[in-house]
Design an enzyme around this catalytic site. Structure first.
Site, PDB file in Angstrom:
ATOM      1  N   ILE A   1       0.836  -1.206   0.000  1.00  0.00           N
ATOM      2  CA  ILE A   1       0.000   0.000   0.000  1.00  0.00           C
ATOM      3  C   ILE A   1       0.872   1.259   0.000  1.00  0.00           C
ATOM      4  CG2 ILE A   1      -1.906   1.196   1.150  1.00  0.00           C
ATOM      5  CD1 ILE A   1      -2.595  -1.610   0.175  1.00  0.00           C
ATOM      6  N   ASP A   2       2.047   1.177   0.623  1.00  0.00           N
ATOM      7  CA  ASP A   2       2.924   2.352   0.749  1.00  0.00           C
ATOM      8  C   ASP A   2       3.158   3.063  -0.576  1.00  0.00           C
ATOM      9  OD1 ASP A   2       3.765   2.893   3.381  1.00  0.00           O
ATOM     10  OD2 ASP A   2       5.102   1.169   3.388  1.00  0.00           O
ATOM     11  N   VAL A   3       3.614   2.312  -1.574  1.00  0.00           N
ATOM     12  CA  VAL A   3       3.992   2.929  -2.843  1.00  0.00           C
ATOM     13  C   VAL A   3       2.757   3.511  -3.529  1.00  0.00           C
ATOM     14  CG1 VAL A   3       5.082   2.543  -5.077  1.00  0.00           C
ATOM     15  CG2 VAL A   3       5.987   1.416  -3.049  1.00  0.00           C
TER      16      VAL A   3
END
Length: 837
Positions: free
Chosen positions: A598-600
């Protein structure tokens, strides 16, 4: 609460025609519509090519028209719509729309201000794959997504692993949406539109860039227990057959799930940070006794490990097995004393990260998700009252209008043309003869972020010409596993400054930097932002023209009960159902294996917010505050099943470690060569199987018998043979590729180019990397503009390498800089070695 009109949204007045089908194309247009654009969606006569309730989400804020582009009348109507558009979106195979008569190059020749977006499965210059039926699972298999899917699955001997998350489409959506709005804001200055290609295979590789990096001579201190066990088994020729329960004892105590009093698992994510693990143990009542038993906190963990006073330091990942086992055993006992909900409050209010494991259905109905606007209600004309994911990115001042999107509606071409024509044509400068540079040339960005999502968003901006200064603390808050290794990806193209912004002198330097930039980006909660004086009013006094972009974990348009809780990618996976789906049950949760799942995606969401704010500033002079959060992006990552309504079917998407796919025609199969094949077909494809030697028997076969039949037949020939036969029949299929093999085939010595012309996959080898290691990493290549320039951003410099140069640019003398270093206000390095050994 004051009602805010859609006309206040940043993309109000922008006209979009959306030819997209399935997820990525419609999702980009949905996001543009959420941000205020007027959108006409075009469906073929038979309706959308993907029959899923998620179409109600993907087509909100859109007028849907039906056109047959294979008829002269339908083509003329399509061209009339395009003539009224600022942006046109499509996601077919390369060349398909042009063959139907909508030729983007010809359109842009006639109207150079037009922005056209193509989102093919594979790159148009990928001669091998460009014409494949590039369904979501085919792209995932071809891009190594299902292979070696995390250390857990390797140790359990489950390879490949299937996941229903549409990661290719999700990453592609956020890359394409952000790129489109970046091109839109650049058009305000140059008059030039652009044609942008975003191949989904390249997009998913960018999303997984933290998984594909190769650092030669990787220091042993960064190897986890699981990595060491894999290495041991391979060296000794032992099978990968670890059970789930045994595997848990190879996890770090601050990076695992614990059973609570109510039978629900609670996920703790406290590794790497100087304070989080300590606060956790103190709150659990374990800190003092563990210190008495010898647990230590090294003053400087950036020293080589042989210079430490002990073999352990709390707050460093990974911990040695002796201490990991000891701490985990105590924590297991304590967690059984409260419910998961009680622990969530304890962790949230104690300012260290943890969250209960929840199912997606629970997240959709969650009190915080609804209060914060992470889940919203839409009255769909077909499905009725429907819970949908809220906006993916927003500007704080106008975001309230995004919580009440217009439901999808159907209309005529005449109505659509009238709607588009009613919007005043934009006033743009005449396009110059010389080709413009990057979309963000001349834009200065101050990056205050840490870990992945925030700094990745700014690294992404750098490839388009943004001038970036990255500030980190003079003394690190995170260990070097978290900063230096992740930083090799997200520090590219940045100047690194180490500064204590909390000290009086450091505050002065910080404020000078804020005054010198156009954009400030920080991943922090409202509480942290306000404490640092970066709230709207305070920033206005410092730099009234600065755009401040904020990312956090649980934030939404509105404030909810958990808005200020801290968290990371893995934590959001647990809170929103991703870990339970991947693991299969409350007793067996597993993190979705790829770092930055999810970070990117969230990083690209922040870039979208910055782009929208820059466009609004150019258009109206209004300074907006863009925001996004990890939680907001989980709706996109789970969009095929992230909704609820009366009469909805069961939440029965594929889950658990034994799942191989959706059904017999769409799943993983082993072949005679030992390789696995991903078959991606549907009932409509059955006649095509009649053309495939060896598979004709399935055409008339009962549904229940297909899986056993295919499993047997596929074992009669190698994977390459089956892939060739199926592709010749135009059936969706791919070998399950391996990320390491893709990297090996696609890597070249760095040549100063960004890789945008090298097909669907492209890596660069840096033999002279400033770390002293040979580093191979993915190129910044998923965005391929025809007009805007993409820069091959420089490798990440050592943290602090630009401290002196940046201070000199602020007119500090060397003597003044030396004084600031002596006082601890600034630093030029955290360690003697780039990557501490």
């Amino acid at each position: 609460m004051t009602s805010i009109a859609r006309s206040a949204l940043p993309l109000s007045g922008v006209r979009v025609v959306d030819f997209g089908q399935y997820i990525a194309g419609p999702a980009v247009a949905m996001i543009l519509g959420d941000l205020g654009a007027t959108v006409v969606h075009v469906d073929p006569p038979g309706g959308p090519l993907w029959d899923n309730p998620a179409n109600a989400i993907l087509n909100r804020n859109k007028l849907i028209v039906t056109l047959d582009l294979k008829t002269e009348e339908g083509l003329d109507e399509a061209k009339a719509l395009v003539a009224e558009a600022d942006i046109v979106v499509e996601n077919f195979r390369p060349g398909v729309l042009a063959r139907l008569g909508i030729d983007f190059s010809a359109l842009r020749k006639a109207r150079p201000e037009l922005i056209t977006l193509s989102i093919p499965g594979f790159a148009s210059d990928d001669q091998l794959r460009r014409d494949w039926r590039a369904f979501e699972a085919v792209i995932a298999a071809s891009s190594g997504v299902f292979t070696d899917m995390g250390l857990n699955r390797v140790l359990m001997g489950i390879n490949p692993s299937f996941s229903p998350l549409p990661l290719s489409s999700a990453y592609g959506t956020m890359l394409a949406a952000s790129a489109t709005v970046l091109a839109l804001q650049a058009r305000e200055h140059t008059g030039h539109g652009d044609h942008i290609e975003v191949p989904l295979a390249s997009a998913v590789m960018e999303g997984l860039s933290y998984n594909s990096i190769l650092i030669e001579d990787y220091p042993l201190r960064y190897q986890t227990q699981r990595e060491r066990e894999i290495e041991r088994r391979r060296k000794e020729g032992l099978p990968m057959d670890m059970s789930y329960d045994d595997l848990q004892e190879f996890l770090d105590p601050f990076y695992r799930s614990y059973m609570c009093a109510d039978g629900r698992m609670f996920y703790v994510v406290c590794p790497s940070h100087k304070n989080h693990a300590k606060r956790c143990l103190q709150t659990l009542g374990l800190y003092d006794e563990l210190v008495a038993e010898g647990l230590r906190e090294e003053e400087d963990t950036y020293l080589p490990v042989w210079e430490w006073s002990s073999d352990v330091s709390l707050g460093v990942y990974p911990l040695p097995k002796f201490w990991a086992d000891k701490i985990a055993a105590r924590m297991k006992e304590v967690f059984l004393s409260k419910t998961a909900a009680e622990w969530e409050r304890v962790f949230g209010e104690g300012l260290f990260p943890g969250a209960p494991q929840r199912w997606l259905k629970e997240w959709i109905a969650d009190d915080h998700a609804r209060a914060a606007g992470l889940m919203i209600e839409v009255d769909d004309p077909v499905l009725g009252r429907m819970t949908q994911p809220g906006p993916m990115a927003w500007l704080q001042e106008s975001a309230e209008a995004m919580l009440t999107p217009r439901p999808r509606r159907w209309g005529t071409v005449k109505e659509a043309l009238a709607m588009l024509a009613s919007i005043e044509y934009p006033s743009l400068p005449a396009p110059g003869v010389e080709a413009p540079g990057g979309w963000l040339d001349g834009v200065r960005v101050l990056d205050l972020c840490n870990v992945i999502a925030g700094p990745h968003s700014v690294a992404y901006l750098a490839r388009f010409g943004a001038d970036v200064i990255k500030i980190d603390p003079a003394k690190p808050l995170y260990d070097c596993w978290n900063t230096v290794i992740f930083g090799m990806s997200h520090m590219r193209g940045k100047q690194s400054v180490l500064l204590n912004i909390g000290s009086p002198d450091g505050r002065v330097v910080f404020e000078e930097l804020v005054r010198s930039v156009d954009v400030v980006v920080w991943n922090a909660t409202d509480r942290q932002v306000n404490a640092m004086g970066l709230d709207a009013e305070s920033l206005k006094e410092l730099n009234p023209q600065a755009i401040f972009c904020q990312l956090d974990c649980f934030g939404g348009v509105r404030t909810g009960p958990r808005t200020d809780y801290l968290g990371y990618d893995d934590l959001v996976q647990s809170a929103t159902g991703i870990m339970l789906r991947f693991g299969g049950s409350m007793e067996t949760p597993e993190e979705h294996a790829h770092v930055g799942t999810i970070d990117v995606m969230c990083g690209f969401g922040a870039a979208l917010g910055v782009a929208a704010a820059l466009y609004q500033k150019s258009k109206t002079g209004v300074i907006g505050r863009p925001r996004t959060s990890l939680s907001a992006l989980t709706g996109l990552a789970q969009i095929p099943f992230c909704y609820d309504y009366a009469g909805r079917g069961p939440f029965d998407e594929p889950s658990g470690r034994e799942t191989k796919g959706y059904h017999a025609l769409s799943r993983l199969y082993e072949t005679a060569s030992g390789d696995h094949l991903l078959l991606c077909a549907s009932e409509a494809d059955l006649p095509r199987f009649g053309k495939v030697a060896g598979l004709r028997g399935i055409v008339e076969m009962a549904t229940a018998d297909r899986e056993a039949y295919l499993a047997t037949v596929f074992m009669t020939a190698p994977a390459e043979i089956w892939q060739q036969r199926l592709q010749e029949a135009d059936i969706g299929v791919s070998l399950c590729e391996n990320i390491e093999a893709i990297r090996r085939r696609s890597a070249r010595i760095f040549d100063g180019t960004p890789g945008v012309d090298r097909g669907s996959y492209s890596f660069s080898i840096f033999p002279d990397h400033s770390s002293g290691h040979t580093v191979t990493q993915l190129d910044p290549f998923a965005i391929r503009p025809a007009v805007g320039k993409v820069t091959a951003v420089a490798p990440a410099e050592k943290y602090g390498a630009s401290t002196r140069a940046v201070l000199r640019s602020l007119n500090y003398t060397d003597a003044e800089i030396d004084r600031l270093i002596a006082s601890g206000t600034v630093s030029e390095t955290w360690s003697a070695e780039y990557l501490p050994s």
